[in-house]
Write a protein that holds these residues in place. Structure first.
Motif, PDB file in Angstrom:
ATOM      1  N   UNK A   8     -15.475  -6.881  17.330  1.00 22.48           N
ATOM      2  CA  UNK A   8     -16.337  -6.104  18.214  1.00 22.48           C
ATOM      3  C   UNK A   8     -17.698  -5.894  17.548  1.00 22.48           C
ATOM      4  N   UNK A   9     -18.658  -6.737  17.859  1.00 22.60           N
ATOM      5  CA  UNK A   9     -19.986  -6.615  17.248  1.00 22.60           C
ATOM      6  C   UNK A   9     -20.675  -5.285  17.535  1.00 22.60           C
ATOM      7  N   UNK A  10     -20.235  -4.576  18.548  1.00 24.42           N
ATOM      8  CA  UNK A  10     -20.850  -3.291  18.901  1.00 24.42           C
ATOM      9  C   UNK A  10     -20.176  -2.105  18.208  1.00 24.42           C
ATOM     10  N   UNK A  11     -19.199  -2.373  17.357  1.00 26.71           N
ATOM     11  CA  UNK A  11     -18.479  -1.283  16.682  1.00 26.71           C
ATOM     12  C   UNK A  11     -19.359  -0.622  15.629  1.00 26.71           C
ATOM     13  N   UNK A  12     -19.139   0.667  15.437  1.00 24.98           N
ATOM     14  CA  UNK A  12     -19.790   1.373  14.339  1.00 24.98           C
ATOM     15  C   UNK A  12     -18.879   1.256  13.120  1.00 24.98           C
ATOM     16  N   UNK A  13     -19.470   1.014  11.978  1.00 22.74           N
ATOM     17  CA  UNK A  13     -18.735   0.854  10.723  1.00 22.74           C
ATOM     18  C   UNK A  13     -19.107   2.021   9.819  1.00 22.74           C
ATOM     19  N   UNK A  14     -18.222   3.007   9.715  1.00 17.95           N
ATOM     20  CA  UNK A  14     -18.502   4.201   8.933  1.00 17.95           C
ATOM     21  C   UNK A  14     -18.199   3.921   7.465  1.00 17.95           C
ATOM     22  N   UNK A  15     -19.216   4.095   6.641  1.00 24.59           N
ATOM     23  CA  UNK A  15     -19.058   3.982   5.186  1.00 24.59           C
ATOM     24  C   UNK A  15     -19.130   5.391   4.629  1.00 24.59           C
ATOM     25  N   UNK A  16     -18.190   5.699   3.735  1.00 18.61           N
ATOM     26  CA  UNK A  16     -18.166   7.046   3.200  1.00 18.61           C
ATOM     27  C   UNK A  16     -17.950   7.022   1.696  1.00 18.61           C
ATOM     28  N   UNK A  17     -17.827   8.182   1.099  1.00 21.74           N
ATOM     29  CA  UNK A  17     -17.694   8.321  -0.338  1.00 21.74           C
ATOM     30  C   UNK A  17     -16.450   9.140  -0.648  1.00 21.74           C
ATOM     31  N   UNK A  18     -16.428   9.826  -1.763  1.00 20.82           N
ATOM     32  CA  UNK A  18     -15.275  10.656  -2.120  1.00 20.82           C
ATOM     33  C   UNK A  18     -15.051  11.713  -1.044  1.00 20.82           C
ATOM     34  N   UNK A  19     -13.834  11.778  -0.537  1.00 23.47           N
ATOM     35  CA  UNK A  19     -13.511  12.708   0.543  1.00 23.47           C
ATOM     36  C   UNK A  19     -12.829  13.935  -0.056  1.00 23.47           C
ATOM     37  N   UNK A  20     -13.426  15.105   0.176  1.00 22.24           N
ATOM     38  CA  UNK A  20     -12.894  16.363  -0.351  1.00 22.24           C
ATOM     39  C   UNK A  20     -12.195  17.129   0.751  1.00 22.24           C
ATOM     40  N   UNK A  67     -23.936   3.723  18.819  1.00 22.30           N
ATOM     41  CA  UNK A  67     -24.147   3.328  17.422  1.00 22.30           C
ATOM     42  C   UNK A  67     -23.379   2.047  17.156  1.00 22.30           C
ATOM     43  N   UNK A  68     -24.018   1.115  16.495  1.00 21.62           N
ATOM     44  CA  UNK A  68     -23.375  -0.148  16.143  1.00 21.62           C
ATOM     45  C   UNK A  68     -23.733  -0.502  14.705  1.00 21.62           C
ATOM     46  N   UNK A  69     -22.809  -1.169  14.039  1.00 19.86           N
ATOM     47  CA  UNK A  69     -23.054  -1.602  12.667  1.00 19.86           C
ATOM     48  C   UNK A  69     -22.758  -0.509  11.667  1.00 19.86           C
ATOM     49  N   UNK A  70     -23.158  -0.723  10.418  1.00 22.74           N
ATOM     50  CA  UNK A  70     -22.826   0.228   9.357  1.00 22.74           C
ATOM     51  C   UNK A  70     -23.613   1.532   9.458  1.00 22.74           C
ATOM     52  N   UNK A  71     -22.929   2.628   9.169  1.00 25.21           N
ATOM     53  CA  UNK A  71     -23.557   3.938   9.113  1.00 25.21           C
ATOM     54  C   UNK A  71     -22.951   4.689   7.936  1.00 25.21           C
ATOM     55  N   UNK A  72     -23.783   5.051   6.973  1.00 24.76           N
ATOM     56  CA  UNK A  72     -23.317   5.823   5.827  1.00 24.76           C
ATOM     57  C   UNK A  72     -23.114   7.269   6.256  1.00 24.76           C
ATOM     58  N   UNK A  73     -21.895   7.757   6.077  1.00 30.46           N
ATOM     59  CA  UNK A  73     -21.570   9.143   6.419  1.00 30.46           C
ATOM     60  C   UNK A  73     -20.958   9.765   5.167  1.00 30.46           C
ATOM     61  N   UNK A  74     -21.833  10.382   4.377  1.00 29.56           N
ATOM     62  CA  UNK A  74     -21.420  10.988   3.114  1.00 29.56           C
ATOM     63  C   UNK A  74     -22.231  12.251   2.905  1.00 29.56           C
ATOM     64  N   UNK A  75     -21.847  13.013   1.909  1.00 29.53           N
ATOM     65  CA  UNK A  75     -22.603  14.211   1.602  1.00 29.53           C
ATOM     66  C   UNK A  75     -23.986  13.866   1.077  1.00 29.53           C
ATOM     67  N   UNK A  76     -24.948  14.760   1.245  1.00 28.38           N
ATOM     68  CA  UNK A  76     -26.316  14.493   0.826  1.00 28.38           C
ATOM     69  C   UNK A  76     -26.570  14.687  -0.664  1.00 28.38           C
ATOM     70  N   UNK A  77     -25.573  15.177  -1.398  1.00 33.49           N
ATOM     71  CA  UNK A  77     -25.763  15.507  -2.811  1.00 33.49           C
ATOM     72  C   UNK A  77     -25.011  14.517  -3.694  1.00 33.49           C
TER      73      UNK A  77
END
Length: 138
Positions: A8-20, A67-77
């Protein structure tokens, strides 16, 4: 990501970091174990931790959007794993005497700085992505 984009080329790809999460979540447990002396934490391994509730809210908000493609969803710090350990100690009133630290030179195959720029997510989403100090403030 490659498989999802192919499906699905229209999918959003959520990239994240350490999950607390709560006191029993994996990243918090890891810090608690390190504070008890089980292993050292890295002073030069930088991450952008995100609260599980903030991440879940952002993912829910993204459903049904364009929203499509990669989206970084992480804390700002950005903090080192050692700094995260100290924040966890402060949050849960834990002794830091057992904490030892090391650098990536001890394990050179590990990535050191993985900062996710979540500016786009912070701009596009109503969900607030809190700084790790706010998450662990109690």
């Amino acid at each position: 990501e490659t498989a999802v984009r192919a499906a699905d080329p229209a999918a959003v790809l959520v990239r994240t970091s350490l999950i607390l999460g709560d006191a029993d979540s994996p990243q918090i447990r890891l810090c608690r174990d390190a504070l008890a002396g089980a292993f050292p934490l890295f002073t030069d391994e930088i991450r952008c931790p995100v609260d599980v509730g903030d991440l879940a809210g952002a993912v829910l908000e993204l459903t049904g959007t364009d929203h499509a493609g990669p989206l970084n969803v992480a804390g700002p710090q950005a903090v080192s794993r050692a700094e995260l350990g100290l924040l966890v100690a402060r949050r849960y009133g834990l002794d830091t005497a057992g904490l030892t630290t090391t650098t990536s030179a001890a394990v050179p195959s590990r990535p050191t700085v993985v900062r996710l720029d979540s500016t786009r997510a912070a701009t596009d989403l109503r969900t607030r992505l809190r700084a790790v100090e706010d998450v662990l403030a109690g």
